[in-house]
Design a protein around this motif. Structure first.
Motif, short mmCIF file in Angstrom:
data_model
loop_
_atom_site.label_atom_id
_atom_site.label_comp_id
_atom_site.label_asym_id
_atom_site.label_seq_id
_atom_site.Cartn_x
_atom_site.Cartn_y
_atom_site.Cartn_z
N LEU B 125 -36.42 -38.74 -2.20
CA LEU B 125 -37.23 -37.53 -2.01
C LEU B 125 -38.32 -37.44 -3.07
CD1 LEU B 125 -34.47 -34.91 -1.19
CD2 LEU B 125 -36.31 -35.64 0.34
N THR B 126 -37.96 -37.82 -4.30
CA THR B 126 -38.92 -37.76 -5.41
C THR B 126 -40.05 -38.75 -5.16
OG1 THR B 126 -37.13 -37.14 -6.90
CG2 THR B 126 -39.16 -37.95 -7.92
N ALA B 127 -39.70 -39.97 -4.72
CA ALA B 127 -40.72 -40.98 -4.46
C ALA B 127 -41.63 -40.56 -3.31
CB ALA B 127 -40.06 -42.33 -4.16
N GLU B 128 -41.05 -39.90 -2.32
CA GLU B 128 -41.87 -39.44 -1.19
C GLU B 128 -42.80 -38.29 -1.60
OE1 GLU B 128 -38.22 -40.38 1.84
OE2 GLU B 128 -39.13 -38.38 1.94
N ALA B 129 -42.36 -37.50 -2.59
CA ALA B 129 -43.16 -36.34 -2.99
C ALA B 129 -44.35 -36.73 -3.87
CB ALA B 129 -42.29 -35.34 -3.73
N MET B 130 -44.23 -37.78 -4.64
CA MET B 130 -45.28 -38.12 -5.61
C MET B 130 -46.67 -38.25 -4.98
SD MET B 130 -44.09 -37.92 -8.67
CE MET B 130 -42.91 -36.66 -8.17
N PRO B 131 -46.80 -38.98 -3.85
CA PRO B 131 -48.16 -39.09 -3.26
C PRO B 131 -48.71 -37.74 -2.80
CG PRO B 131 -46.65 -40.72 -2.30
CD PRO B 131 -45.82 -39.77 -3.09
N ARG B 132 -47.81 -36.79 -2.51
CA ARG B 132 -48.27 -35.47 -2.05
C ARG B 132 -48.82 -34.61 -3.19
NH1 ARG B 132 -43.30 -35.57 1.05
NH2 ARG B 132 -42.57 -33.56 0.21
N LEU B 133 -48.65 -35.06 -4.42
CA LEU B 133 -49.25 -34.34 -5.56
C LEU B 133 -50.77 -34.29 -5.42
CD1 LEU B 133 -47.33 -35.72 -8.68
CD2 LEU B 133 -47.39 -33.34 -7.90
N ARG B 134 -51.32 -35.33 -4.80
CA ARG B 134 -52.77 -35.42 -4.66
C ARG B 134 -53.34 -34.22 -3.88
NH1 ARG B 134 -55.92 -40.34 -4.80
NH2 ARG B 134 -53.99 -41.53 -4.74
N SER B 135 -52.66 -33.89 -2.79
CA SER B 135 -53.16 -32.77 -1.97
C SER B 135 -52.40 -31.47 -2.25
CB SER B 135 -53.00 -33.12 -0.49
OG SER B 135 -51.64 -33.41 -0.22
#
Lengths: 206, 206, 206
Positions: B125-135
């Protein structure tokens, strides 16, 4: 016609007061646990869990409010931190109660009552301080007294462990009791963190 | 001719994603460890150490970047805190693996598998969330789910300790296993701190 | 006629240096404790308590100064955090000394000397770094070296526990020694937190 510029500010204080009042109730259940027979403990633990859920709700309410409010009475991160620290106080007291039941601990060493007494006092002082956040007045005496109590809790904690280690109990019993005593000590630390959070907010706002 | 005002922002996200991907790999090694014979554990521990070094490198890269960047996508201290929290997740899982080998632990209690399963899910879940920090989008479901998993980890942890304390094992074996179980519980807490850091960044940026 | 705009800034640095110098003295008492007979330990513990009180005084002096100063050399919260972290270093070393006396521990495992050596080095580096806060220069080597020492402390800690668990001592003795070893490990972590606090201040100011 008058209007209030920041109507939403009001209830942050109310929510903190509510969180703290659950903590006072939790400290009372913790105190009650020491006076009942082991067979009665599960009932206390259930009430404690209910209080912990209620406190959790109050915490999440604060978090949601931070996210949705345009204006907050002090920094968002500080509101956050204070709510999280208050939540820890409750969680750790609840954990101690849960472990006493879960580990099927028999007699509790009398020194635990001294730990719990300090926590009960800390919870009352904390609950009394929350409404004073509004005016940021008379808070210094609160955090000074909490610091003093935390030092006292440290002393109680160390003496209690020394006693536990030297009283000839079997190692597994010592381990179980140590877990409980550690949670209570962590709760005292958590109350001190609440006081630090309040102090840090007061320093910023002054 | 177009130009990008803040070209350096890109790779903070990439670096966080990289850190998180090492953590996913680490959780896989941790899972693998439970399935191999004690004699095979040292090989897993070596791979785990390598992953921990790689994650360390990614962390230091982020720290260096914070120090040398004129513009950062969010507050320097928050980048810092997030990187440090991610680093803790890896360190604590690595510590658990190291202790299992170092203490020459024999059979592992089955409850440890439940702890590790939660950690594996948290790392994904953490790895999936990291790219969403951008938006800064769709992050709320991530931190809510992490909080839920952390509560579950707490339950697993307490039941595991209760079992360990009451199953008649000798105290030294109990102590060794407790160290391992405590590191895994601390890893679950560290994942929650990552989620809190993300939540706090999202609150500030919103 | 000249005047100094921010005369009060000076003494924040002096106070941090003073705090750190008490910590150096504390690390020396801790080292001394390892060399004396158990009957001589209480005298060392008393000197350690005195140093801890002196460090506490310096900490409170900083806190009062933060509250009463109009201008501070860096963010109030950072001054706060740094002072609190320094205070933890002292408290944890003092706790280790107190527990050794309180638990009536006999012979100390030789590995503890390795832990204390790292702490003594950390305290010296910290004391040397404090005056450099004024110019914010040459601090990077300090925090890199502290990180390196903290990694070394971790290694020493794990090996020491492995030895303790596998050397056939009775479980209660193991538990008592583990408490002491844990406090020393926490002290090493606290020195690292001081270094992180310094790093974070330097990052902000740069």
């Amino acid at each position: 016609m008058g209007f209030r510029l920041t109507p939403q500010e009001t209830s942050f204080y109310d929510l903190f007061a509510q969180q703290a009042s659950h903590i006072v109730d939790g400290a009372k259940e913790l105190t009650a646990l020491l006076g009942v027979a082991p067979t009665e403990r599960e009932a206390v633990a259930q009430r404690m869990r209910d209080l912990e859920h209620a406190a959790d709700e109050a915490t999440h309410e604060i978090m949601r409010k931070v996210n949705s409010s345009f204006i907050t009475p002090f920094d968002r991160e500080d509101i956050y931190g204070l709510a999280a620290n208050l939540d820890d106080c409750m969680d750790l007291m609840e954990a101690a109660v849960d472990l006493i039941v879960l580990y099927r601990i028999g007699e509790l060493p009398s020194g635990i009552a001294a730990q719990v007494e300090v926590l009960a006092r800390m919870s009352e002082l904390t609950a009394e301080a929350m409404p004073r956040l509004r005016s940021m007045s008379d808070l210094q005496e609160y955090w000074i007294e909490i610091n003093r109590l935390e030092n006292q809790a440290d002393q109680v904690y160390r003496r209690l462990l020394a006693e536990l280690f030297n009283n000839g109990a079997d190692a597994i019993t010592v381990l179980k009791l140590k877990e409980v005593i550690d949670e209570l000590e962590a709760a005292a630390d958590a109350f001190e963190k609440v006081a630090h959070a309040v102090e840090s907010i007061a320093v910023k706002e002054s």
